[in-house]
Scaffold this motif. Structure first.
Motif, PDB file in Angstrom:
ATOM      1  N   LEU A  94      47.750  39.560  53.230  1.00  0.00           N
ATOM      2  CA  LEU A  94      48.825  40.276  52.533  1.00  0.00           C
ATOM      3  C   LEU A  94      49.070  39.665  51.154  1.00  0.00           C
ATOM      4  CD1 LEU A  94      49.917  39.913  55.835  1.00  0.00           C
ATOM      5  CD2 LEU A  94      51.253  41.798  54.947  1.00  0.00           C
ATOM      6  N   PRO A  95      48.352  40.148  50.137  1.00  0.00           N
ATOM      7  CA  PRO A  95      48.519  39.594  48.790  1.00  0.00           C
ATOM      8  C   PRO A  95      49.861  40.016  48.182  1.00  0.00           C
ATOM      9  CG  PRO A  95      47.058  41.482  48.751  1.00  0.00           C
ATOM     10  CD  PRO A  95      47.375  41.234  50.187  1.00  0.00           C
ATOM     11  N   THR A  96      50.274  39.291  47.134  1.00  0.00           N
ATOM     12  CA  THR A  96      51.543  39.623  46.479  1.00  0.00           C
ATOM     13  C   THR A  96      51.351  40.069  45.030  1.00  0.00           C
ATOM     14  OG1 THR A  96      51.795  37.297  45.944  1.00  0.00           O
ATOM     15  CG2 THR A  96      52.981  38.086  47.889  1.00  0.00           C
ATOM     16  N   SER A  97      50.108  40.093  44.538  1.00  0.00           N
ATOM     17  CA  SER A  97      49.903  40.523  43.153  1.00  0.00           C
ATOM     18  C   SER A  97      48.529  41.164  43.006  1.00  0.00           C
ATOM     19  CB  SER A  97      49.991  39.322  42.201  1.00  0.00           C
ATOM     20  OG  SER A  97      48.855  38.492  42.408  1.00  0.00           O
ATOM     21  N   VAL A  98      48.388  41.926  41.924  1.00  0.00           N
ATOM     22  CA  VAL A  98      47.106  42.581  41.675  1.00  0.00           C
ATOM     23  C   VAL A  98      46.009  41.543  41.430  1.00  0.00           C
ATOM     24  CG1 VAL A  98      47.634  42.920  39.209  1.00  0.00           C
ATOM     25  CG2 VAL A  98      45.945  44.376  40.291  1.00  0.00           C
ATOM     26  N   GLU A  99      46.381  40.417  40.827  1.00  0.00           N
ATOM     27  CA  GLU A  99      45.377  39.362  40.589  1.00  0.00           C
ATOM     28  C   GLU A  99      44.864  38.814  41.927  1.00  0.00           C
ATOM     29  OE1 GLU A  99      48.376  39.396  39.058  1.00  0.00           O
ATOM     30  OE2 GLU A  99      47.718  40.024  37.059  1.00  0.00           O
ATOM     31  N   GLN A 100      45.782  38.637  42.877  1.00  0.00           N
ATOM     32  CA  GLN A 100      45.351  38.157  44.204  1.00  0.00           C
ATOM     33  C   GLN A 100      44.421  39.180  44.867  1.00  0.00           C
ATOM     34  OE1 GLN A 100      48.616  36.975  46.753  1.00  0.00           O
ATOM     35  NE2 GLN A 100      49.273  35.354  45.370  1.00  0.00           N
ATOM     36  N   VAL A 101      44.761  40.464  44.720  1.00  0.00           N
ATOM     37  CA  VAL A 101      43.895  41.496  45.313  1.00  0.00           C
ATOM     38  C   VAL A 101      42.497  41.385  44.706  1.00  0.00           C
ATOM     39  CG1 VAL A 101      43.498  43.991  45.573  1.00  0.00           C
ATOM     40  CG2 VAL A 101      45.826  43.078  45.771  1.00  0.00           C
ATOM     41  N   SER A 102      42.449  41.240  43.402  1.00  0.00           N
ATOM     42  CA  SER A 102      41.166  41.144  42.715  1.00  0.00           C
ATOM     43  C   SER A 102      40.340  39.953  43.245  1.00  0.00           C
ATOM     44  CB  SER A 102      41.434  41.011  41.212  1.00  0.00           C
ATOM     45  OG  SER A 102      40.290  40.608  40.548  1.00  0.00           O
ATOM     46  N   GLU A 103      40.994  38.798  43.385  1.00  0.00           N
ATOM     47  CA  GLU A 103      40.279  37.605  43.882  1.00  0.00           C
ATOM     48  C   GLU A 103      39.797  37.817  45.316  1.00  0.00           C
ATOM     49  OE1 GLU A 103      39.254  35.009  42.112  1.00  0.00           O
ATOM     50  OE2 GLU A 103      40.090  36.179  40.466  1.00  0.00           O
ATOM     51  N   LEU A 104      40.632  38.482  46.130  1.00  0.00           N
ATOM     52  CA  LEU A 104      40.260  38.723  47.535  1.00  0.00           C
ATOM     53  C   LEU A 104      39.050  39.661  47.612  1.00  0.00           C
ATOM     54  CD1 LEU A 104      43.849  39.081  49.036  1.00  0.00           C
ATOM     55  CD2 LEU A 104      42.170  37.328  49.676  1.00  0.00           C
ATOM     56  N   VAL A 105      39.033  40.668  46.741  1.00  0.00           N
ATOM     57  CA  VAL A 105      37.914  41.611  46.754  1.00  0.00           C
ATOM     58  C   VAL A 105      36.619  40.888  46.355  1.00  0.00           C
ATOM     59  CG1 VAL A 105      36.950  43.670  45.630  1.00  0.00           C
ATOM     60  CG2 VAL A 105      39.336  43.662  46.389  1.00  0.00           C
ATOM     61  N   LYS A 106      36.714  40.035  45.325  1.00  0.00           N
ATOM     62  CA  LYS A 106      35.513  39.278  44.918  1.00  0.00           C
ATOM     63  C   LYS A 106      35.032  38.377  46.064  1.00  0.00           C
ATOM     64  CE  LYS A 106      36.819  39.116  40.054  1.00  0.00           C
ATOM     65  NZ  LYS A 106      37.555  38.304  39.109  1.00  0.00           N
ATOM     66  N   LEU A 107      36.009  37.765  46.746  1.00  0.00           N
ATOM     67  CA  LEU A 107      35.664  36.871  47.863  1.00  0.00           C
ATOM     68  C   LEU A 107      34.932  37.648  48.965  1.00  0.00           C
ATOM     69  CD1 LEU A 107      36.014  34.188  49.475  1.00  0.00           C
ATOM     70  CD2 LEU A 107      38.235  35.077  50.239  1.00  0.00           C
ATOM     71  N   CYS A 108      35.481  38.798  49.348  1.00  0.00           N
ATOM     72  CA  CYS A 108      34.860  39.583  50.423  1.00  0.00           C
ATOM     73  C   CYS A 108      33.471  40.046  50.010  1.00  0.00           C
ATOM     74  CB  CYS A 108      35.736  40.785  50.794  1.00  0.00           C
ATOM     75  SG  CYS A 108      37.182  40.288  51.729  1.00  0.00           S
ATOM     76  N   SER A 109      33.345  40.426  48.741  1.00  0.00           N
ATOM     77  CA  SER A 109      32.049  40.874  48.262  1.00  0.00           C
ATOM     78  C   SER A 109      31.026  39.738  48.390  1.00  0.00           C
ATOM     79  CB  SER A 109      32.219  41.323  46.818  1.00  0.00           C
ATOM     80  OG  SER A 109      31.007  41.655  46.275  1.00  0.00           O
ATOM     81  N   ARG A 110      31.434  38.512  48.023  1.00  0.00           N
ATOM     82  CA  ARG A 110      30.530  37.351  48.132  1.00  0.00           C
ATOM     83  C   ARG A 110      30.135  37.074  49.574  1.00  0.00           C
ATOM     84  NH1 ARG A 110      33.890  34.694  44.603  1.00  0.00           N
ATOM     85  NH2 ARG A 110      34.807  33.371  46.229  1.00  0.00           N
ATOM     86  N   LEU A 111      31.113  37.220  50.484  1.00  0.00           N
ATOM     87  CA  LEU A 111      30.860  36.867  51.886  1.00  0.00           C
ATOM     88  C   LEU A 111      30.291  38.042  52.689  1.00  0.00           C
ATOM     89  CD1 LEU A 111      34.101  34.799  52.729  1.00  0.00           C
ATOM     90  CD2 LEU A 111      31.831  33.930  52.139  1.00  0.00           C
ATOM     91  N   GLY A 112      30.190  39.217  52.061  1.00  0.00           N
ATOM     92  CA  GLY A 112      29.664  40.397  52.769  1.00  0.00           C
ATOM     93  C   GLY A 112      30.639  40.920  53.830  1.00  0.00           C
ATOM     94  N   ILE A 113      31.935  40.788  53.540  1.00  0.00           N
ATOM     95  CA  ILE A 113      32.952  41.243  54.502  1.00  0.00           C
ATOM     96  C   ILE A 113      33.521  42.574  54.029  1.00  0.00           C
ATOM     97  CG2 ILE A 113      35.264  40.719  55.423  1.00  0.00           C
ATOM     98  CD1 ILE A 113      34.486  37.725  55.151  1.00  0.00           C
ATOM     99  N   ALA A 114      33.608  43.538  54.954  1.00  0.00           N
ATOM    100  CA  ALA A 114      34.176  44.850  54.596  1.00  0.00           C
ATOM    101  C   ALA A 114      35.686  44.724  54.426  1.00  0.00           C
ATOM    102  CB  ALA A 114      33.864  45.859  55.690  1.00  0.00           C
ATOM    103  N   ILE A 115      36.225  45.524  53.491  1.00  0.00           N
ATOM    104  CA  ILE A 115      37.674  45.489  53.247  1.00  0.00           C
ATOM    105  C   ILE A 115      38.280  46.803  53.722  1.00  0.00           C
ATOM    106  CG2 ILE A 115      39.464  45.375  51.465  1.00  0.00           C
ATOM    107  CD1 ILE A 115      37.307  43.958  49.729  1.00  0.00           C
ATOM    108  N   VAL A 116      39.302  46.706  54.565  1.00  0.00           N
ATOM    109  CA  VAL A 116      40.018  47.909  54.994  1.00  0.00           C
ATOM    110  C   VAL A 116      41.400  47.883  54.357  1.00  0.00           C
ATOM    111  CG1 VAL A 116      40.875  49.235  56.966  1.00  0.00           C
ATOM    112  CG2 VAL A 116      38.766  47.896  57.176  1.00  0.00           C
ATOM    113  N   PRO A 117      41.635  48.716  53.334  1.00  0.00           N
ATOM    114  CA  PRO A 117      42.960  48.744  52.717  1.00  0.00           C
ATOM    115  C   PRO A 117      43.963  49.354  53.706  1.00  0.00           C
ATOM    116  CG  PRO A 117      41.325  49.834  51.321  1.00  0.00           C
ATOM    117  CD  PRO A 117      40.714  49.649  52.655  1.00  0.00           C
ATOM    118  N   GLN A 118      45.155  48.779  53.708  1.00  0.00           N
ATOM    119  CA  GLN A 118      46.185  49.301  54.620  1.00  0.00           C
ATOM    120  C   GLN A 118      47.529  49.207  53.921  1.00  0.00           C
ATOM    121  OE1 GLN A 118      47.649  47.090  58.273  1.00  0.00           O
ATOM    122  NE2 GLN A 118      46.300  48.570  59.270  1.00  0.00           N
ATOM    123  N   ALA A 119      48.372  50.216  54.177  1.00  0.00           N
ATOM    124  CA  ALA A 119      49.738  50.186  53.640  1.00  0.00           C
ATOM    125  C   ALA A 119      50.682  50.222  54.848  1.00  0.00           C
ATOM    126  CB  ALA A 119      49.934  51.344  52.669  1.00  0.00           C
ATOM    127  N   GLY A 120      51.345  51.363  55.107  1.00  0.00           N
ATOM    128  CA  GLY A 120      52.314  51.416  56.211  1.00  0.00           C
ATOM    129  C   GLY A 120      51.706  51.641  57.586  1.00  0.00           C
TER     130      GLY A 120
END
Ligand code: FAD
Length: 484
Positions: free
Chosen positions: A51-77
């Motif tokens: 659960l990130p708190t900023s757009v910068e954190q989201v960006s870093e998390l996406v880069k991390l998942c891309s490096r590790l080959g992990i799929a990202i499932v966006p979720q809101a409510g």
């Protein structure tokens, strides 16, 4: 340590560096609520919920998942209807939940716009702009839980589309983190901008498969000065279509909502609440009508009385109740907004989300009703929906004592969906009007959309997300992307 556990440890340790420990959920007790959809139809697995708190954190998390080959499932409510926010289990995934990014950044009263983060709950957004004398008109049954990111990503509809349009019509700009981690600042609040492709449109309704929406610029409207609610009973469904035309022509653009409910559906909602009916239940169809406007000197009751009296004379309407105050109006609307909840209680509920041209609604319902009743004995067939958009939810509630295994239920659901979808496509309709495709309708999309449609979609997906890390297995069948 197994490969998956090792990957989980690497993810958690690197993600903790980005969000801090408070942003990471990984134990089964913490993650359970994020791994299952609210209808309890889809259950997935994830290495962690972050659960990130900023757009910068989201960006870093996406880069991390891309490096590790992990799929990202966006979720809101996590109130979606088609399983889009739940991971599929064929590859390691991380849920990126935007709920903690929930600030209303700016209300611009003169420009009639608001900039709001993706995790803001719809009810909160409506309250905040109301304090500034403005209206954000999107309204649906999940108003207290669904969030801006989910509304944008599903191109949500709801009861006020008739007047204000769906989410696509309400979005002015977006901020999105792309699958390579780049931040796209498209948060413009302009009404006119023809400087190239309208990129925001690609993200609206793409259900998290092209990027993560982190904020949106949305249109606002003046608060209505007055409003009125009526519930009417009708002899048949065509009368609803005819009555809507009369209201549209005679009520000077004040019709905000015009929602159909079949008798069986209404009876089930009333039984669920244990409440008496606001009117005798002797007709097959009921409509909830909302009039509202910001102009002065008008009286909704006068309009209702005048139009409905004429409609009764023409046999379009049997009976009507006009709410005399806002509490009574709320009670009427509660019947509409708690349909999903009531049906889930009653049995295994399969709610379709088709749209057909308004002129074909009556034919559609006639055809579907006959086929569904022939096919399923131990099931109730209900209807609810938005007449003004041709968006009729055909709802089949299967008796759990007869459909008593997952296998029987899924088979029945697939058959029911096929019947409803085929009828709608035959009448030039769509298999999904507002809920999206998610996991639920991928096969049906393959069946009912043309190859050219699907190939264009796959090319867009490939161009944005060549590694297919963004919500894989949703909207488009994976083989479509692999085939390019
Ligand atoms: P989620 O369920 O969390 O996600 C939905 C989809 O969007 C998923 O594919 C997810 O991956 C993606 N997503 C979520 N956040 C992001 C993001 N930040 N970036 C990229 N992708 C993202 N819907 C209607 O349209 N009309 C209705 O009338 C209606 N009535 C409802 C009534 C009830 C009682 C309930 C429970 C639901 C109803 N819905 C309705 C469905 C649902 O509320 C909407 O689809 C809503 O838009 C989902 O929002 P959410 O925040 O819960 O999204």
């Amino acid at each position: 340590m197994s490969d998956v556990n090792e990957l989980r440890q690497r993810l958690i340790s690197a993600a903790t560096e980005i969000t801090g420990v408070k942003g990471i959920l990984s134990s089964p007790a913490e993650t359970a609520g994020y791994l299952m959809d609210w209808r309890r139809r889809y259950k997935g697995e994830a290495l962690a919920v972050v659960l990130p708190t900023s757009v910068e954190q989201v960006s870093e998390l996406v880069k991390l998942c891309s490096r590790l080959g992990i799929a990202i499932v966006p979720q809101a409510g996590n109130t979606g209807m088609t399983g889009g926010a739940i991971p599929i289990n064929d590859r390691p995934s991380m849920i990126l939940n935007v709920s903690k990014m929930n600030r209303v950044r700016e209300v611009d009263g003169l420009n009639n716009s608001v900039i709001v983060e993706a995790g803001c709950i719809l009810a909160t957004l409506r309250e905040v702009v109301e304090r500034a004398g403005k209206l954000f008109p999107m309204l649906l049954g999940s108003v207290g839980s669904c969030q801006v990111g989910g509304l944008v990503s599903t191109n949500a509809g709801g009861v006020n589309v008739l007047r204000y349009g769906n989410m696509r019509d309400l979005v002015l700009g977006l901020e999105v983190v792309l699958p390579d981690g780049k931040i796209w600042n498209g948060l413009k609040v302009l009404r006119k901008d023809n400087s190239g492709y309208d990129l925001k449109q690609l993200f609206i309704g793409s259900e998290g498969t092209l990027g993560i929406v982190t904020a949106a610029a949305l249109k606002l409207f003046p608060q209505p000065t007055n409003s009125g609610t009526a519930m009417v009973s009708l002899p048949n469904i065509q009368a609803a279509v005819d009555l809507l035309r009369i209201f549209a022509e005679s009520a000077g653009g004040k019709v905000e909502a015009f929602e159909i409910i079949s008798k069986g559906q209404l009876e089930n909602v009333l039984a669920h609440h244990g409440e008496p009916s606001p009117m005798p239940l002797s007709s097959p169809w009921y409509v909830m009508i909302e009039l509202a406007d910001s102009s002065t000197n008008w009286d909704p009751n006068e309009i209702f009385e005048q139009i409905l009296a004429g409609a009764v004379e023409r046999d379009l309407v049997h009976d009507a109740v006009i709410a005399s105050d806002s509490k009574k109006a709320e009670r009427l609307w509660k019947l509409r907004h708690t349909i999903s909840e009531a049906n889930m209680r009653k049995g295994f509920s399969v709610a379709n989300d088709t749209s057909v041209p308004i002129s074909k609604i009556a034919l559609f319902i006639e055809q579907v009703d006959e086929r569904l009743k022939q096919e399923f004995e131990a099931a109730d067939v209900y209807y609810a929906g938005h007449v003004g958009d041709g968006n009729i939810h055909v709802i089949i509630v299967f008796d759990r004592s007869v459909y008593d295994t997952d296998e029987k239920r899924e088979k029945a659901a697939a058959r029911a969906n096929f019947i409803v979808h085929e009828a709608s496509v035959d009448l030039e309709g769509s298999i999904s009007a507002e809920h999206g495709v998610g996991l639920m309708h991928i096969e049906e999309l393959e069946r009912f959309k043309s190859n050219v449609d699907l190939e264009m979609m796959a090319r867009i997906k490939r161009a944005f997300d060549p590694g297919n890390i963004m919500n894989p297995g949703k909207v488009l069948a994976t083989h479509r992307i692999d085939a390019l």
